[in-house]
Each structure stands twice: as C-alpha cells, then as structure tokens.
Design an enzyme around this catalytic site. Structure first.
Site, PDB file in Angstrom:
ATOM      1  N   HIS A 157      -3.624   1.134   8.106  1.00  0.00           N
ATOM      2  CA  HIS A 157      -2.276   1.716   8.073  1.00  0.00           C
ATOM      3  C   HIS A 157      -2.226   2.914   7.116  1.00  0.00           C
ATOM      4  O   HIS A 157      -1.696   3.973   7.464  1.00  0.00           O
ATOM      5  CB  HIS A 157      -1.269   0.630   7.638  1.00  0.00           C
ATOM      6  CG  HIS A 157       0.138   1.109   7.473  1.00  0.00           C
ATOM      7  ND1 HIS A 157       1.162   0.679   8.284  1.00  0.00           N
ATOM      8  CD2 HIS A 157       0.701   1.986   6.591  1.00  0.00           C
ATOM      9  CE1 HIS A 157       2.298   1.281   7.902  1.00  0.00           C
ATOM     10  NE2 HIS A 157       2.034   2.075   6.871  1.00  0.00           N
ATOM     11  N   GLU A 158      -2.824   2.742   5.925  1.00  0.00           N
ATOM     12  CA  GLU A 158      -2.766   3.813   4.919  1.00  0.00           C
ATOM     13  C   GLU A 158      -3.672   4.983   5.293  1.00  0.00           C
ATOM     14  O   GLU A 158      -3.312   6.140   5.047  1.00  0.00           O
ATOM     15  CB  GLU A 158      -3.131   3.271   3.529  1.00  0.00           C
ATOM     16  CG  GLU A 158      -2.269   2.115   3.022  1.00  0.00           C
ATOM     17  CD  GLU A 158      -0.768   2.381   3.058  1.00  0.00           C
ATOM     18  OE1 GLU A 158      -0.353   3.551   3.031  1.00  0.00           O
ATOM     19  OE2 GLU A 158      -0.010   1.398   3.137  1.00  0.00           O
ATOM     20  N   GLY A 218       0.832  -1.200   0.000  1.00  0.00           N
ATOM     21  CA  GLY A 218       0.000   0.000   0.000  1.00  0.00           C
ATOM     22  C   GLY A 218       0.862   1.243   0.000  1.00  0.00           C
ATOM     23  O   GLY A 218       2.026   1.199   0.407  1.00  0.00           O
ATOM     24  N   GLN A 251       2.862  10.073   1.268  1.00  0.00           N
ATOM     25  CA  GLN A 251       4.189   9.447   1.189  1.00  0.00           C
ATOM     26  C   GLN A 251       4.943   9.827  -0.080  1.00  0.00           C
ATOM     27  O   GLN A 251       6.149   9.599  -0.177  1.00  0.00           O
ATOM     28  CB  GLN A 251       4.072   7.919   1.252  1.00  0.00           C
ATOM     29  CG  GLN A 251       3.591   7.400   2.589  1.00  0.00           C
ATOM     30  CD  GLN A 251       3.546   5.891   2.577  1.00  0.00           C
ATOM     31  OE1 GLN A 251       2.563   5.293   2.159  1.00  0.00           O
ATOM     32  NE2 GLN A 251       4.624   5.253   3.020  1.00  0.00           N
ATOM     33  N   CYS A 278       6.702   0.022   6.690  1.00  0.00           N
ATOM     34  CA  CYS A 278       6.231   1.206   5.959  1.00  0.00           C
ATOM     35  C   CYS A 278       7.352   1.676   5.035  1.00  0.00           C
ATOM     36  O   CYS A 278       8.507   1.746   5.466  1.00  0.00           O
ATOM     37  CB  CYS A 278       5.880   2.300   6.969  1.00  0.00           C
ATOM     38  SG  CYS A 278       5.279   3.815   6.207  1.00  0.00           S
ATOM     39  N   LEU A 279       6.992   1.987   3.791  1.00  0.00           N
ATOM     40  CA  LEU A 279       8.020   2.438   2.842  1.00  0.00           C
ATOM     41  C   LEU A 279       8.665   3.746   3.300  1.00  0.00           C
ATOM     42  O   LEU A 279       9.782   4.050   2.902  1.00  0.00           O
ATOM     43  CB  LEU A 279       7.412   2.617   1.444  1.00  0.00           C
ATOM     44  CG  LEU A 279       6.903   1.344   0.756  1.00  0.00           C
ATOM     45  CD1 LEU A 279       6.296   1.678  -0.603  1.00  0.00           C
ATOM     46  CD2 LEU A 279       7.995   0.308   0.613  1.00  0.00           C
ATOM     47  N   HIS A 320      -1.977   7.291   7.516  1.00  0.00           N
ATOM     48  CA  HIS A 320      -1.095   8.241   6.813  1.00  0.00           C
ATOM     49  C   HIS A 320      -1.839   9.529   6.434  1.00  0.00           C
ATOM     50  O   HIS A 320      -1.264  10.604   6.438  1.00  0.00           O
ATOM     51  CB  HIS A 320      -0.553   7.614   5.521  1.00  0.00           C
ATOM     52  CG  HIS A 320       0.689   6.800   5.710  1.00  0.00           C
ATOM     53  ND1 HIS A 320       1.857   7.307   6.216  1.00  0.00           N
ATOM     54  CD2 HIS A 320       0.951   5.490   5.444  1.00  0.00           C
ATOM     55  CE1 HIS A 320       2.786   6.358   6.245  1.00  0.00           C
ATOM     56  NE2 HIS A 320       2.255   5.233   5.795  1.00  0.00           N
TER      57      HIS A 320
HETATM   58 NI    NI Z   1       3.145   3.333   5.665  1.00  0.00          NI
END
Ligand code: NI
Length: 176
Positions: free
Chosen positions: A135-136, A46, A51, A93-94, A139
C-alpha cells in the site's frame, strides 16, 4: 519544522512518482521523526512521504501494530522484487478518510530497501506487513488503494471521493 499535514485525495502531489532518496542526512532523519509522530497521532499503521507533501521514496511503518516487539521503522527507496500468491484484505488510507474497501494484492513479497543510514536490506514478508508495504509503496508511485478496486465499487464511492477532493482544494487554497 512546522507540523506536517497529511494531504488528502485530490491533491496532485499524491499522483507524482516520488524521487529517490540520495542523501541520508539530518533533514531526512528529522522528516522521519515527524512522519512517525503524525502516523501515531493519526493512528495509522503506515505513512508515505508523499502523504505529507514530500515527493520522495520514503515510508514509515509502525511495526508495533504488527508484532509486540516492533517499533516504527523507515524504509528508504523500497522496491518490490518478487510477488506471489493472492490475498484480500480491507484497506484504508489517512489520505482518504472514512473509506475502507477490500483490496486484492499478492500475499508474499520480496522487498529491497535502505534504512536511514543507507544500508541495503532485502527481505521476504507476508501477511499484514506485506499488505502495508505494498500500500505504501503504491503511494511512492502515485497509486492509491481506490485505484485497485473494481470500477463498479469506485463508482459507489464517487460522491465521497469528490467531497474529500473538494475539501482538500479548500485546504490547499488556504495554505497558498
Ligand atoms: Ni495510504
């Protein structure tokens, strides 16, 4: 459009509350396309728009990593309506490379969102999809998964997080 960069922990954009997507135009479609590309390259399941330094309420999820027939899907203006149960799962997480931690979250959620054409959907999801969505969506509210672990655990990550933030500061100054 130049290639998107995934911004990292310490970048203040990750802490903003994302603005609602009001217009479903070609710019949004192009952004989604680019986000899906970056998500694939970085092997993420995701990716949220903040991000890639776009503070808008948009995220993409690679459903092919959840079920065989799935494909990358965009969620616009997603909102969690109900949340039930509890599960613990390891998250990464990226924007926070090389850190993975167990995070407790509700197991089942009802989510409301729009697709790229602006059509409204509402669905109940659980398991991995519920996990990734939560999670997303975090963000989009400026929340990171490391905010949801115990302060003791976070203390142990302090050095790593500091070094990610220092590297991000360096990147930001080079772009400026
Ligand atoms: Ni993340």
């Amino acid at each position: 459009m130049s290639k998107l960069r995934v911004i990292k922990y310490g970048n203040p954009i990750l802490r903003l509350k994302a603005k609602k997507v009001e217009v479903h135009d070609d710019n949004i479609k192009q952004l989604i396309k680019n986000m899906v590309e970056v998500m694939g390259e970085e092997e993420g399941i995701g990716l949220a728009a903040p991000q890639v330094a776009e503070s808008i309420a948009l995220l993409v999820i690679d459903h092919s990593l959840i079920d065989e027939e799935g494909e990358p899907t965009a969620y616009l203006n997603p909102e969690i309506l109900t949340a039930e149960g509890e599960s613990e799962m390891e998250e990464g997480c990226l924007s926070i490379p090389d850190i993975r931690e167990e995070v407790k979250r509700p197991e089942t959620i009802t989510v409301k969102y729009q697709n790229v054409e602006g059509q409204l959907f509402e669905k109940q999801v659980d398991g991995l999809l519920a996990r990734v969505l939560q999670h997303e969506i975090d963000h989009l509210n400026g929340v990171l998964f490391v905010d949801r672990i115990s302060s003791m655990k976070k203390q142990l990550l302090k050095k790593k997080l500091k070094s990610i933030a220092a590297e991000e500061k360096e990147q930001m100054s080079q772009m400026a």
